[in-house]
Design a protein around this motif. Structure first.
Motif, PDB file in Angstrom:
ATOM      1  N   ALA A 154       1.000  -1.629  -0.036  1.00  0.00           N
ATOM      2  CA  ALA A 154      -0.446  -0.055  -0.364  1.00  0.00           C
ATOM      3  C   ALA A 154       0.982   1.040   0.096  1.00  0.00           C
ATOM      4  O   ALA A 154       0.632   2.503  -0.323  1.00  0.00           O
ATOM      5  CB  ALA A 154      -0.696   0.172   1.280  1.00  0.00           C
ATOM      6  N   GLN A 155       1.711   0.742   0.979  1.00  0.00           N
ATOM      7  CA  GLN A 155       3.121   2.161   0.613  1.00  0.00           C
ATOM      8  C   GLN A 155       3.337   2.812  -0.818  1.00  0.00           C
ATOM      9  O   GLN A 155       4.452   3.615  -1.080  1.00  0.00           O
ATOM     10  CB  GLN A 155       3.521   2.350   1.707  1.00  0.00           C
ATOM     11  CG  GLN A 155       4.660   3.405   2.031  1.00  0.00           C
ATOM     12  CD  GLN A 155       5.332   3.761   3.539  1.00  0.00           C
ATOM     13  OE1 GLN A 155       4.972   3.109   4.307  1.00  0.00           O
ATOM     14  NE2 GLN A 155       6.775   4.214   3.112  1.00  0.00           N
ATOM     15  N   LEU A 156       4.121   1.514  -1.098  1.00  0.00           N
ATOM     16  CA  LEU A 156       4.739   1.553  -1.991  1.00  0.00           C
ATOM     17  C   LEU A 156       3.465   1.490  -3.429  1.00  0.00           C
ATOM     18  O   LEU A 156       3.915   2.804  -3.951  1.00  0.00           O
ATOM     19  CB  LEU A 156       4.748  -0.178  -2.691  1.00  0.00           C
ATOM     20  CG  LEU A 156       6.612  -0.234  -3.578  1.00  0.00           C
ATOM     21  CD1 LEU A 156       7.908   0.110  -3.341  1.00  0.00           C
ATOM     22  CD2 LEU A 156       6.099  -1.947  -4.284  1.00  0.00           C
ATOM     23  N   GLU A 157       2.301   2.078  -3.544  1.00  0.00           N
ATOM     24  CA  GLU A 157       1.860   2.685  -4.224  1.00  0.00           C
ATOM     25  C   GLU A 157       1.183   4.026  -4.079  1.00  0.00           C
ATOM     26  O   GLU A 157       1.045   4.844  -5.142  1.00  0.00           O
ATOM     27  CB  GLU A 157      -0.004   1.706  -4.166  1.00  0.00           C
ATOM     28  CG  GLU A 157      -0.841   2.411  -4.890  1.00  0.00           C
ATOM     29  CD  GLU A 157      -2.129   1.781  -4.808  1.00  0.00           C
ATOM     30  OE1 GLU A 157      -3.241   2.442  -4.962  1.00  0.00           O
ATOM     31  OE2 GLU A 157      -2.257   0.777  -4.731  1.00  0.00           O
ATOM     32  N   PHE A 215       8.003  -3.080  -8.396  1.00  0.00           N
ATOM     33  CA  PHE A 215       6.645  -1.549  -8.687  1.00  0.00           C
ATOM     34  C   PHE A 215       6.075  -1.326 -10.197  1.00  0.00           C
ATOM     35  O   PHE A 215       5.418  -1.228 -10.509  1.00  0.00           O
ATOM     36  CB  PHE A 215       8.287  -0.624  -8.901  1.00  0.00           C
ATOM     37  CG  PHE A 215       8.750   0.146  -9.948  1.00  0.00           C
ATOM     38  CD1 PHE A 215       8.181   0.520 -10.920  1.00  0.00           C
ATOM     39  CD2 PHE A 215      10.498  -0.619  -9.776  1.00  0.00           C
ATOM     40  CE1 PHE A 215       9.439   0.729 -11.728  1.00  0.00           C
ATOM     41  CE2 PHE A 215      11.080   0.205 -10.514  1.00  0.00           C
ATOM     42  CZ  PHE A 215      10.203   0.489 -11.825  1.00  0.00           C
ATOM     43  N   ILE A 216       6.300  -2.029 -11.300  1.00  0.00           N
ATOM     44  CA  ILE A 216       6.117  -2.058 -12.419  1.00  0.00           C
ATOM     45  C   ILE A 216       4.681  -2.868 -12.027  1.00  0.00           C
ATOM     46  O   ILE A 216       3.802  -2.303 -12.882  1.00  0.00           O
ATOM     47  CB  ILE A 216       6.369  -2.554 -14.081  1.00  0.00           C
ATOM     48  CG1 ILE A 216       7.724  -1.920 -13.847  1.00  0.00           C
ATOM     49  CG2 ILE A 216       5.942  -3.304 -15.124  1.00  0.00           C
ATOM     50  CD1 ILE A 216       8.603  -2.078 -14.856  1.00  0.00           C
ATOM     51  N   THR A 228      -3.005  -0.538 -10.877  1.00  0.00           N
ATOM     52  CA  THR A 228      -3.556   0.434 -10.320  1.00  0.00           C
ATOM     53  C   THR A 228      -3.712   2.144 -11.469  1.00  0.00           C
ATOM     54  O   THR A 228      -4.142   2.866 -11.060  1.00  0.00           O
ATOM     55  CB  THR A 228      -2.449   2.102  -9.011  1.00  0.00           C
ATOM     56  OG1 THR A 228      -1.444   1.995  -9.865  1.00  0.00           O
ATOM     57  CG2 THR A 228      -2.279   0.726  -8.289  1.00  0.00           C
ATOM     58  N   GLY A 229      -3.040   1.667 -12.712  1.00  0.00           N
ATOM     59  CA  GLY A 229      -3.717   2.898 -13.931  1.00  0.00           C
ATOM     60  C   GLY A 229      -3.154   2.824 -13.889  1.00  0.00           C
ATOM     61  O   GLY A 229      -2.380   3.683 -14.618  1.00  0.00           O
ATOM     62  N   LEU A 230      -1.329   3.499 -13.208  1.00  0.00           N
ATOM     63  CA  LEU A 230      -0.618   3.851 -13.151  1.00  0.00           C
ATOM     64  C   LEU A 230       0.581   3.961 -14.212  1.00  0.00           C
ATOM     65  O   LEU A 230       0.835   5.271 -14.237  1.00  0.00           O
ATOM     66  CB  LEU A 230       0.356   4.364 -12.158  1.00  0.00           C
ATOM     67  CG  LEU A 230      -0.182   4.654 -10.218  1.00  0.00           C
ATOM     68  CD1 LEU A 230       0.273   4.318  -8.901  1.00  0.00           C
ATOM     69  CD2 LEU A 230      -0.739   6.250 -10.312  1.00  0.00           C
ATOM     70  N   ILE A 231       0.448   3.016 -15.033  1.00  0.00           N
ATOM     71  CA  ILE A 231       1.430   3.003 -15.872  1.00  0.00           C
ATOM     72  C   ILE A 231       0.854   3.585 -16.796  1.00  0.00           C
ATOM     73  O   ILE A 231       1.526   3.988 -17.755  1.00  0.00           O
ATOM     74  CB  ILE A 231       1.375   1.211 -16.195  1.00  0.00           C
ATOM     75  CG1 ILE A 231       2.488   0.654 -17.269  1.00  0.00           C
ATOM     76  CG2 ILE A 231      -0.249   0.954 -16.636  1.00  0.00           C
ATOM     77  CD1 ILE A 231       3.737   0.951 -16.465  1.00  0.00           C
ATOM     78  N   LEU A 232      -0.558   4.024 -17.167  1.00  0.00           N
ATOM     79  CA  LEU A 232      -0.905   5.072 -18.049  1.00  0.00           C
ATOM     80  C   LEU A 232       0.072   6.054 -17.853  1.00  0.00           C
ATOM     81  O   LEU A 232       0.455   7.159 -18.947  1.00  0.00           O
ATOM     82  CB  LEU A 232      -2.295   5.643 -17.722  1.00  0.00           C
ATOM     83  CG  LEU A 232      -2.697   3.806 -18.114  1.00  0.00           C
ATOM     84  CD1 LEU A 232      -4.708   4.587 -18.457  1.00  0.00           C
ATOM     85  CD2 LEU A 232      -2.754   3.434 -19.941  1.00  0.00           C
ATOM     86  N   ASP A 233       0.455   6.887 -16.968  1.00  0.00           N
ATOM     87  CA  ASP A 233       0.922   7.916 -17.409  1.00  0.00           C
ATOM     88  C   ASP A 233       2.121   8.501 -16.891  1.00  0.00           C
ATOM     89  O   ASP A 233       3.077   8.575 -18.102  1.00  0.00           O
ATOM     90  CB  ASP A 233       1.235   9.295 -15.821  1.00  0.00           C
ATOM     91  CG  ASP A 233      -0.816   9.284 -15.355  1.00  0.00           C
ATOM     92  OD1 ASP A 233      -1.705   9.573 -16.195  1.00  0.00           O
ATOM     93  OD2 ASP A 233      -1.319   9.374 -14.259  1.00  0.00           O
ATOM     94  N   LEU A 243      -1.451  -0.304 -24.548  1.00  0.00           N
ATOM     95  CA  LEU A 243      -2.521  -0.604 -26.230  1.00  0.00           C
ATOM     96  C   LEU A 243      -3.880   0.045 -26.315  1.00  0.00           C
ATOM     97  O   LEU A 243      -4.106  -0.169 -26.832  1.00  0.00           O
ATOM     98  CB  LEU A 243      -1.757  -1.909 -25.723  1.00  0.00           C
ATOM     99  CG  LEU A 243      -1.568  -2.626 -27.765  1.00  0.00           C
ATOM    100  CD1 LEU A 243      -1.197  -1.653 -28.845  1.00  0.00           C
ATOM    101  CD2 LEU A 243      -1.662  -4.695 -27.946  1.00  0.00           C
ATOM    102  N   ALA A 244      -4.319  -0.963 -24.761  1.00  0.00           N
ATOM    103  CA  ALA A 244      -5.748  -0.754 -24.899  1.00  0.00           C
ATOM    104  C   ALA A 244      -6.411   0.288 -24.524  1.00  0.00           C
ATOM    105  O   ALA A 244      -7.809   1.077 -24.832  1.00  0.00           O
ATOM    106  CB  ALA A 244      -6.073  -1.575 -23.830  1.00  0.00           C
ATOM    107  N   ASP A 245      -5.217   1.159 -24.308  1.00  0.00           N
ATOM    108  CA  ASP A 245      -6.158   2.858 -24.593  1.00  0.00           C
ATOM    109  C   ASP A 245      -6.260   3.667 -25.556  1.00  0.00           C
ATOM    110  O   ASP A 245      -5.221   3.675 -26.625  1.00  0.00           O
ATOM    111  CB  ASP A 245      -5.027   3.962 -23.353  1.00  0.00           C
ATOM    112  CG  ASP A 245      -4.780   4.992 -23.044  1.00  0.00           C
ATOM    113  OD1 ASP A 245      -6.515   5.969 -23.158  1.00  0.00           O
ATOM    114  OD2 ASP A 245      -4.479   6.200 -23.272  1.00  0.00           O
TER     115      ASP A 245
END
Length: 705
Positions: free
Chosen positions: A440-443, A492-493, A499-504, A539-541
């Motif tokens: 949770a803290q990592l996120e 972390f990846i 979390t969806g942070l991969i988009l940013d 890719l789905a974005d």
């Protein structure tokens, strides 16, 4: 198509040139989670004719044996309706509506004898197997046909002359028996006598019983070298001296059985350590939880992550890292009871299943023992090294009754241990999210990492094997936490993706790579294309194409300077959408590269449907080929196959000169790996590009070991 009754059933685990066995194995392989590509390579080498059909019965794959048996070159066969092409109209019409169930029995593929048409109009007797295929690969059925012409001629010879029959069978490499109508042996050739470890006086006249016509029978045999083996017995009704009799063929299948066992082992075990892999781990955990419910005891689940493993790879190279992982696997196995199970989940993560636990404290004691054993000195390149680990564990039923929940909670506990420098073992509890800086803290830390400029790109070079010329760079994401230091991407990846942070972050990676290319070009450096990795979520974005093309336009870069790398998992779930998304990038001139080829679901159909210009063969195959002739032949076959469909081939994770030479001998185009240097930061990469000979930077490629 008129088909006779079922002749035999074959186990789906068998892998042979027998159509029933091969069809089932191939069908299973096209839907398997690990190394399905291996069976694509086998298509081309099979002695049986193989065609892959789409849902409309049209041919989408056609191997060399099919060309020989039916006379149609691959170019003419592809896209044709198979039933119209190979069978007379009235038979083709009757065969088309047959459901898949007509060709299977109890989930096993069945074989049928029928006649097909050669290109010249002649009829070819075949043994036909049709089995469903995985729809995700663009296929509906697999059609396998074994040419029976020679077998038919062989049987006919028996009926023409008893003397000719005798001469043929005496010299046959297979064992041959003739049984009378009561199942008594009336003839046995020398090979049958040897395989069944009987002399003629012991075998002739012995009653073996009436053989079955519908199934293979496997028997133990004695091989030429005196070792025990396995043979397959098949039977056909015939005439012997004018009376009804049975012709029994005995084929030595020992090597095939060994190959099948190896394939099964590879499907469920990690190639590096030999430990169960993720697939087998989940099966064993489910079984342990079922037994727990029956026996009313406890099951412990440990997640183990090695500390500082990335630094070992960076310092000593991946070959030394692989040796360390093998040593860790051996030590973990030695710590456990026979009923327990250890698995490698990937990277430097291991799991352990503990059965028949009486109290949760027992799990803590075992975890403490594991820490002590792992902490014992390991010698790497004559350097003593001590490895520590972070262990999280959960206990059923206290922390969950189902496998998914137990895995998630043990994983969360491991992250809590990983992110607390003073703790090595953490038991799951709801409080770990509050008391310890776990996942949770990592996120939370990740959400502000870009703003705090904790993220950076490092670049690993790719070199041409022919002369060592620099042909590209791969941009690799790095995160340095202000308190925890460097955190491995493997940690972390997945959090970014969940979390969806991969988009940013993914948008930042593309922008940062393009900005760096523009900066190098502005300084007059000899730049090469840079590859960025793209996740399934990116890719789905819907805006993904605009992000890529917009970054190129913003920095004034030609599209040829950016490459997009995708793992097969990014495109397999929805290949139609992936095809549309990638098609625009391909048309714009952005090169597309398929990453980690050879580790999962990759198939030739995907390579044809999607516009990949390059393919990266996974590090695990490169490592294995250096000391294993079969793996070397596999990689050579993959390279030849990929060149055949106009793909550039890059070997990744090359760490030794031996791997380099093997890869060069296979005809691979380029390589990437620690042998030519690890991923470097921007300053070091800039110095690399500005060196005295930026086009020929890799001395390792120009000298021999």
């Amino acid at each position: 198509m008129h088909v006779e009754g079922p002749r035999r059933s074959v186990s789906s685990g068998q892998l042979s040139d027998q159509p029933g066995a091969m069809a089932t194995a191939l069908a299973a392989a096209m839907g398997a989670s690990d190394r399905a590509l291996l069976f694509d390579v086998l298509f081309a080498a099979m002695g049986s004719a193989v065609a892959v059909l789409d849902a409309d019965g049209r041919i989408v794959a056609w191997n060399g044996s099919a060309e020989q048996v039916f006379g149609y070159p691959r170019e003419q066969a592809l896209g044709q309706d198979l039933f119209v092409l190979l069978f007379r109209p009235e038979l083709a019409t009757s065969a088309r509506p047959l459901p898949d169930e007509a060709f299977t029995e109890g989930g096993q593929a069945r074989s049928h004898e029928c006649k097909a048409l050669h290109r010249d109009g002649s009829e070819v007797p075949i043994e036909l197997t049709i089995t469903p295929a995985a729809s995700g690969a663009g296929a509906a059925r697999i059609f396998l046909a074994r040419d029976l012409t020679r077998e038919k001629e062989f049987v006919e010879m028996f009926t023409v002359s008893e003397a000719n029959f005798y001469n043929v069978v005496q010299r046959n490499r297979s064992g041959i028996l003739v049984l009378d109508a009561e199942g008594v042996v009336r003839f046995a050739n020398p090979v049958a006598e040897q395989l069944l470890a009987r002399h003629d006086e012991d075998l002739w006249g012995k009653e073996l019983g009436i053989p079955t016509m519908d199934h293979y029978v496997e028997v133990n045999i004695l091989r030429d070298d005196g070792s025990q083996g396995m043979a397959e017995m098949t039977a056909a009704e015939t005439l012997w001296q004018g009376q009804t009799a049975y012709l029994v063929m005995v084929h030595d299948i020992t090597e095939r059985k060994r190959a099948e066992e190896q394939v099964r082992h590879l499907a469920y075990h990690d190639a590096l350590t030999g430990l169960p892999n993720r697939v087998l781990f989940h099966e064993r955990l489910a079984g342990a939880l079922r037994r727990r419910r029956r026996n009313r005891n406890m099951v412990g689940l440990l997640f183990i992550d090695l500390n500082g493993f990335k630094e070992v790879n960076d310092t000593f190279g991946h070959a030394a890292g692989d040796l360390l992982l093998q040593t860790i696997g051996t030590r973990l196995t030695a710590c456990l009871r026979e009923m327990d199970a250890v698995a490698r989940m990937g990277g430097d993560e291991f799991t352990i299943i503990l059965e028949q636990i009486r109290e949760p404290e027992d799990v803590e004691r075992i975890a403490d023992k594991i820490l002590r054993v792992l902490g014992e000195t390991v010698m790497l390149e004559q350097v003593p090294l001590s490895i520590s680990a972070s262990i999280g564990y959960a206990v059923a039923p206290r922390d969950g009754e189902d496998a998914e929940m137990l895995v998630r909670r043990a994983d969360d506990a491991m992250y809590a241990a990983k992110t607390d420098p003073g703790t090595h073992i953490v038991a799951y509890s709801p409080d770990i999210y509050r008391l310890k800086p776990g996942r949770a803290q990592l996120e939370r830390s990740l959400r502000g990492a870009l703003f705090r400029q904790e993220m950076a790109l490092h670049y690993q070079p790719q070199h041409r094997l022919a002369d060592g010329g620099l042909v590209g760079l791969e941009a690799l994401l790095r995160w340095r936490h202000p308190k925890l230091g460097s955190i491995a991407p493997a940690h972390f990846i997945p959090v970014l993706e969940d979390t969806g942070l991969i988009l940013d972050v993914g948008r930042w990676v593309i922008q940062r790579a393009c900005a760096q290319l523009a900066e190098w070009r502005a300084h007059g450096l000899p730049i090469v294309p840079v590859a960025v990795n793209v996740s399934p979520r990116q890719l789905a974005d819907r805006g993904f194409n605009e992000i890529v093309l917009g970054a190129l336009q913003e920095h004034g870069l030609p599209s040829s300077l950016l490459r997009v790398e995708l793992a097969e998992s990014a495109v397999m779930d929805d290949m139609d959408s992936a095809s549309r998304a990638l098609g625009r990038l391909d048309q714009a001139g952005v090169a597309l590269v398929l990453d980690d080829f050879g580790t999962g679901y990759s198939a030739l159909g995907m390579l044809r449907r999607l516009p990949f210009s390059g393919v990266k063969i996974d590090h695990s195959l490169i490592t294995a080929m250096a000391d294993n002739k079969e793996d070397e032949m596999l990689v050579a076959g993959l390279v030849a196959m990929l060149h055949g469909v106009n793909k550039t081939v890059i070997g990744e994770g090359v760490e030794t000169h031996r791997q380099l030479e093997k890869l060069r001998a296979c005809g691979c185009d380029a390589m990437q790996g620690w042998l030519c240097g690890p991923a470097a930061d921007v300053d070091d990469t800039t110095a690399l590009l500005g060196g005295p000979d930026a086009s020929r930077l890799c001395e390792a490629l120009r000298r021999r070991p």
